[in-house]
Design an enzyme around this catalytic site. Structure first.
Site, mmCIF file in Angstrom:
data_model
loop_
_atom_site.group_PDB
_atom_site.id
_atom_site.type_symbol
_atom_site.label_atom_id
_atom_site.label_comp_id
_atom_site.label_asym_id
_atom_site.label_seq_id
_atom_site.Cartn_x
_atom_site.Cartn_y
_atom_site.Cartn_z
ATOM 1 N N PRO A 174 0.602 -1.089 -0.427
ATOM 2 C CA PRO A 174 -0.301 0.173 0.062
ATOM 3 C C PRO A 174 1.049 1.233 -0.180
ATOM 4 C CG PRO A 174 -0.545 -1.798 1.500
ATOM 5 C CD PRO A 174 0.823 -1.808 0.959
ATOM 6 N N GLY A 175 0.260 2.178 -0.463
ATOM 7 C CA GLY A 175 1.213 3.072 -0.192
ATOM 8 C C GLY A 175 2.203 4.140 -1.664
ATOM 9 N N GLU A 221 19.132 1.704 27.620
ATOM 10 C CA GLU A 221 19.179 2.668 26.229
ATOM 11 C C GLU A 221 21.138 2.756 26.545
ATOM 12 O OE1 GLU A 221 17.217 2.383 24.193
ATOM 13 O OE2 GLU A 221 15.388 1.803 25.379
ATOM 14 N N HIS A 280 22.209 -0.747 24.876
ATOM 15 C CA HIS A 280 21.946 -1.064 23.309
ATOM 16 C C HIS A 280 22.704 -0.424 22.284
ATOM 17 C CE1 HIS A 280 18.029 -2.827 23.424
ATOM 18 N NE2 HIS A 280 17.613 -1.723 23.345
#
Ligand code: ADP
Ligand code: ZN
Length: 618
Positions: free
Chosen positions: A187-188, A409, A412
């Site tokens: 889509p799109g 975080e 990560h």
């Protein structure tokens, strides 16, 4: 109901008119006094009659009153009438009414309904032929210049333009021009846009209709609409008919294993097939259809002479994304710091519509800041907003949570910074956005289409880096890692099942299936194609891959515990830390084309997409 009420009130009232009710004793008194003229006795007890002064009366004679009572009446000269039925005419009428009226009412309603329904049927059939049209006709001004990228698809479709402009030429050469082109893609990606561009370039009428609008409750309507659409198009030929979501009508017709057959849809499809066969090839009508689920289409649609050409419109590549961004930035003022190349690089997996939305969001952001010129920051915010949802302006977390998120975080980010093949870190933040409490954004250097085993393993480590950080610093895991774990497990499962990257399971591939364009199917409804033991083995191997990845992440973070603490500290005080700072803290070189601004980051990172897409993952 009104009639009922009136009858109930009026009928007894008329009967009761000028009547007096006498007690038995009073009645007997009146009889003895010769005041009673007539009496009508009913078998059950009630009696009525007139008095000598002309007044009507009613009374009730007790059943105990016997022979002597009648003798008494006779003696005083009362005219006695006996009546067998105790029910008067009015009462009878009323009871009949009560009995019959509901039946009449129901009958009437039934008749009304069926008449209305009939009209509905008529109206619905009429739609196929007359007024309420399901399709729009227009003459679009769109040209191929408005469609960025997709040169191959455009080339294929350009022939249609040529055909529409000079239908005679094809006829003379004996060439069959394409009758139908099926555009297949997510889509799109601009399928509608491309179809409109064809009509715009050829300057012919454009009839557009979505497949779902053919399918109605009444059988036969869809077919009538298809007929009408083609009739109208033939009148205006040369013309383009655009069928959006053709899968709504073009699904495989019922067969074995199909539980629900849909008569209406089948009729509509049959009509469509008939129309496509029926029109004269030189009439100058081309049918363009779009779908994102080619696998559900009926094979009959794909037969030569119908949609004989299929054009795949995939998600745009990086240069195409840049071109699409350019198209949508037309007429907008861009600041000097905006680099569309960077934006294109940071938006893998975006469709044309997503990119249009991105530019619009950026413009809205600029308006909110009362600026006319779009800056890099606007694009940055717009992208984050689209990927992560709305970013909270302030941090609602309590301090302990904030610390945990910062550690997560930082985990990560550092695992990514210390591994050789992970995508470079662009930005780390502990500002919540959407569902995510924080995010580590990675920016791939190049758009990759092939991922080596080492890259995948690094990706796993980075995904598990958040949890590893929590384990190293806080000594326990938390709920914050669930999203990472799900992604990591998904990736590891695919490594084992699909990519043959597990020595134990070996070079076998059991793809999870699903649509090529809408991601993997996920749930398996049917049975699995392998034995119970294989499943057990797969589970073991997935667990091993994850455990090894976690082990690597923990090792890296334990080795660099001081850096981890520093980065977490910095996140706590600044909330958002740029990628370059992460590399400086880690003492590693910044991987090359990362821009210092952290302007556009990829979808990867903490709360990120798996870094390859299903269509080409294999
Ligand atoms: P589809 O029909 O494939 O779902 P659309 O044609 O409706 O997608 O595209 C939606 C919007 O996305 C378009 O109106 C356009 O603004 C934008 N878009 C998509 N692809 C492109 C492209 N290649 N060039 C320019 N704009 C595009
Ligand atoms: Zn995470």
């Amino acid at each position: 109901m009104v009639l009922f009420a009136v009858l109930f009130i009026v009928l007894p009232a008329t009967r009761a008119q000028a009547q007096t009710t006498l007690t038995y004793s009073k009645f007997m008194d009146d009889v003895s006094a010769h005041k009673v003229k007539t009496v009508t006795l009913q078998s059950t007890g009630p009696a009525s009659g007139t008095l000598t002064d002309g007044k009507a009366y009613t009374t009730v004679i007790p059943s105990q009153a016997g022979e002597s009572f009648l003798d008494g009446l006779r003696a005083s000269g009362v005219a006695v009438t006996a009546q067998s039925s105790g029910i008067s005419f009015g009462t009878q009428m009323l009871s009949w009414l009560i009995l019959l009226l509901p039946i009449f009412l129901i009958g009437y309603l039934w008749w009304r309904l069926s008449r209305r329904g009939g009209m509905g049927m008529q109206g619905a059939f009429g739609v196929g032929r007359s007024k309420a049209k399901v399709f729009d006709e227009e003459r679009p001004k769109t040209t191929f210049a408005d469609v960025a990228g997709y040169e191959g698809a455009k080339q294929e479709i350009r022939e249609v333009v040529d055909f529409l402009q000079h239908p005679g030429r094809y006829e003379r050469a004996g060439a069959m021009a394409p009758r139908g082109i099926l555009m297949v893609g997510p889509p799109g990606t601009g399928k509608t846009l491309l179809a409109r561009a064809v009509a715009g370039e050829a300057a012919v009428p454009f009839f557009s209709v979505t497949g779902s609008s053919f399918v109605e409750m009444f059988v036969g309507v869809g077919a009538a609409r298809v007929r009408d659409l083609f009739e109208e198009a033939r009148k205006r030929a040369p013309a383009i008919i655009f069928l959006d979501e053709v899968d709504a009508i073009g699904q495989r017709r019922g067969g074995m294993g199909v539980m629900v057959s849909n008569d209406e849809r089948e009729q509509t499809l049959n009509q469509l097939l008939a129309e496509m066969d029926g029109f004269d090839p030189s009439a100058g009508i081309v049918v363009l259809a779009a779908t994102n689920r080619p696998e559900v289409l009926d094979p009959a649609l794909m037969r030569p002479g119908r949609f004989d050409r299929q054009v795949v419109i995939p998600l745009p590549t990086q240069p195409e994304r840049r071109a699409i961004l350019e198209v949508h930035c037309r007429g907008k003022q861009l600041g000097g710091d905006v680099d569309l190349d960077v934006t294109a690089r940071g938006t893998p997996g975006f469709s044309g519509a997503d990119l249009a939305n991105l530019v619009n969001e950026a413009a809205i952001h600029a308006v909110r800041d009362e600026r006319d010129v779009l800056t890099a920051l606007d694009f940055d915010e717009a992208r984050d907003r689209i990927i992560l949802g709305r970013r909270e302006g302030s941090n609602v977390l309590i301090p302990a949570e904030k610390h945990a998120v910062a550690v997560h975080e930082a985990g990560h980010a550092l695992v990514a910074a210390y591994s050789d093949r992970a995508d470079p870190i662009a930005k780390v933040t502990i500002l919540p956005a959407g569902q995510a409490l924080g995010a580590t954004e990675q920016l791939p250097l190049v758009e990759r289409h092939l991922f080596g085993e080492d890259t995948l393993e690094d990706t796993l480590s980075v995904l598990l880096g958040g949890r590893a950080g929590e384990l190293v610093v806080l000594g326990q895991g938390s709920t914050g890692a669930s999203n990472d774990l799900a992604k990591a497990t998904d990736l590891a499962t695919r490594m084992v099942r699909e990519f043959g990257l597990s020595p134990e399971v070996g070079p076998v591939g059991y793809p999870l299936g699903g649509s090529a364009f809408l991601g993997t199917g996920g749930l398996e409804f049917s049975s699995r194609p392998f034995a119970e033991q294989t499943q057990a083995l797969i589970d073991t191997e997935v667990a091993r891959l994850l455990r090894e990845a976690e082990h690597r992440a923990i090792e890296v973070l334990t080795d660099h515990r001081d850096v981890l603490d520093q980065l977490a500290e910095r996140l706590l005080s600044e909330e958002t830390v740029d990628g370059s700072i992460v590399y400086r803290l880690a003492g590693r070189p910044v991987p090359e084309p990362v821009t210092g601004t952290g302007l556009t980051q990829s979808v990867a990172g903490a709360e990120s997409a798996v870094p390859f897409n299903g269509a080409r993952g294999g």
